[in-house]
Design a protein around this motif. Structure first.
Motif, mmCIF file in Angstrom:
data_model
loop_
_atom_site.group_PDB
_atom_site.id
_atom_site.type_symbol
_atom_site.label_atom_id
_atom_site.label_comp_id
_atom_site.label_asym_id
_atom_site.label_seq_id
_atom_site.Cartn_x
_atom_site.Cartn_y
_atom_site.Cartn_z
ATOM 1 N N ASP A 80 0.850 -1.179 0.000
ATOM 2 C CA ASP A 80 0.000 0.000 0.000
ATOM 3 C C ASP A 80 0.893 1.240 0.000
ATOM 4 N N MET A 81 0.312 2.409 0.157
ATOM 5 C CA MET A 81 1.072 3.651 0.023
ATOM 6 C C MET A 81 2.163 3.772 1.079
ATOM 7 N N GLU A 147 -1.709 -4.661 9.801
ATOM 8 C CA GLU A 147 -0.853 -3.530 10.145
ATOM 9 C C GLU A 147 0.286 -3.372 9.148
ATOM 10 N N ASN A 148 0.912 -2.211 9.196
ATOM 11 C CA ASN A 148 2.072 -1.938 8.369
ATOM 12 C C ASN A 148 3.219 -2.828 8.807
ATOM 13 N N LEU A 149 3.745 -3.630 7.886
ATOM 14 C CA LEU A 149 4.771 -4.606 8.246
ATOM 15 C C LEU A 149 6.085 -3.950 8.648
ATOM 16 N N LEU A 150 6.314 -2.716 8.220
ATOM 17 C CA LEU A 150 7.545 -2.042 8.616
ATOM 18 C C LEU A 150 7.643 -1.914 10.134
#
Length: 301
Positions: A80-81, A147-150
Motif C-alpha cells: 500500500d502507500m 498492520e504496516n509490516l515495517l
C-alpha cells in the motif's frame, strides 16, 4: 473449576444474539486477558516467549526434539502507500501439490542459511534452525494482521540478516506462476512467509485445565505438553457434555456461527453445569444452573 468457554470478542455479538440471554442472568466477573496470545498465557504457565514453532511441530510430527524451530506460515502481503500489510496467514487453503510447488524455490534460499523447511501441513510450515541461531522476537500473526509490516520487521544490525532473508523469500514467491492462477480463481496469493514463534520445546507447561476441545494447533500443542486431554472441536455444535475444567475453544468462529446448534448446545451445558464465559475482548461471566430462574434480570445483557 467451571467448564470454560472461550468466545469471540463481545462486541461482535448483536443485542439479539441468544448468548446474551445467558449473560443477562449470569454473574459478571472481573475482566480477564484480551486477545489470543494473552488468553493462552492465562490458561497455560509457559515461558513468556512462546515457542510456537517447536510446540506445534511436536504435536503434528513428534520430532521437535531439542532443536530450535520457527513457524514459517504461508502468508499474503499486500503493498500500500505506506509499505505493505499482512492480510492473511496460515489459512491459505493450499493443496499438498500447491504447497510443494510454492516451497520449491524457497528451499535453496533457506538451505544457504543452514535452515531446513518442512511442510508440516499444506498451510502450516516450519523451519528447523541450526544450533545457536540468534532469532529476533518476531510478532505472532495476531499482532501483525492488517498492520504496516515495517512496524514488525526485526530492527538493528542483528535483524539485518532476517530482513534480507524475508525480502528474498517474498521475491521468490511474488514471481511464482501459481499466484496468477490463484488470483484468477478468486483465492489469495501466497507471496510471503510469516516467521514467528522461535525457540525449543519448553521443559514444562503447567495448567489448571483438565482438557481442551479446539481446532487451534498451538492451544492443542500446549495442552499436549501439559499432559492434559486435547481433542478436536466437534463440528456444528455436536457436543453432548463439557466436563469441569475443560475448555471449549470457540474464539476463532464468527459470532453468527454461534447461533442455532451451537447456541442450543451452550444453553444445554449451562442448565447442567457451572459455566464460565470468557470473551476474547476480556469480559467474563459465571453462569450457574440455577441462574436460569433469574427472570427479573430480563433477557438481554
Amino acid at each position: 473449576m467451571s467448564a470454560q468457554l472461550w468466545l469471540p470478542a463481545l462486541a461482535r455479538f448483536e443485542t439479539a444474539h441468544p448468548l446474551r440471554r445467558l449473560l443477562a442472568r449470569a454473574d459478571r466477573l472481573d475482566d480477564g486477558p484480551q486477545g489470543y496470545l494473552a488468553g493462552l498465557a492465562a490458561w497455560f504457565d509457559a515461558p513468556p516467549l512462546l515457542a510456537a514453532g517447536a510446540l506445534t511441530r511436536e504435536l503434528a510430527a513428534g520430532d521437535a526434539g531439542e532443536a530450535s524451530w520457527l513457524c514459517a506460515d504461508p502468508a499474503w502481503v499486500e503493498p500500500d502507500m505506506n509499505g505493505a500489510r499482512l492480510l492473511a496467514c496460515g489459512q491459505m487453503q493450499l493443496s499438498q501439490a500447491e504447497a510443494g510447488a510454492f516451497a520449491e524455490p524457497l528451499v535453496p534460499l533457506l538451505e544457504e542459511q543452514g535452515m531446513q523447511l518442512v511442510l508440516t501441513t499444506p498451510d502450516r510450515w516450519h523451519l528447523r534452525l541450526p544450533p545457536g541461531t540468534a532469532v529476533p522476537d518476531f510478532p505472532a500473526p495476531e499482532q501483525a494482521l492488517g498492520e504496516n509490516l515495517l512496524q514488525h520487521l526485526p530492527q538493528g544490525p542483528e535483524g539485518r540478516r532476517w530482513r534480507i532473508l524475508q525480502n528474498d523469500l517474498q521475491v521468490a514467491l511474488h514471481q511464482h506462476p501459481l499466484n496468477a492462477q490463484r488470483r484468477a480463481a478468486g483465492k489469495p496469493p501466497v507471496n510471503s512467509l510469516w516467521l514467528w514463534g522461535a525457540g525449543a520445546l519448553p521443559g514444562q507447561v503447567g495448567t489448571g485445565l483438565q482438557g481442551v476441545l479446539s481446532d487451534d494447533p498451538l492451544l492443542r500443542a500446549l495442552a499436549a505438553r501439559a499432559g492434559i486431554g486435547h481433542r478436536a472441536r466437534p463440528s456444528e455444535g455436536q457436543l453432548e457434555d463439557l466436563p469441569p475444567a475443560w475448555l471449549l475453544d470457540l474464539q476463532d468462529l464468527p459470532a453468527y456461527a454461534l447461533t442455532g446448534t451451537w447456541a442450543a448446545t451452550i444453553e444445554s451445558l449451562a442448565r447442567r453445569h457451572p459455566l464460565r464465559l470468557n470473551f476474547a475482548s476480556g469480559e467474563r461471566w459465571e453462569h450457574r444452573p440455577w441462574h436460569r430462574w433469574r427472570f427479573w434480570r430480563g433477557t438481554r445483557a
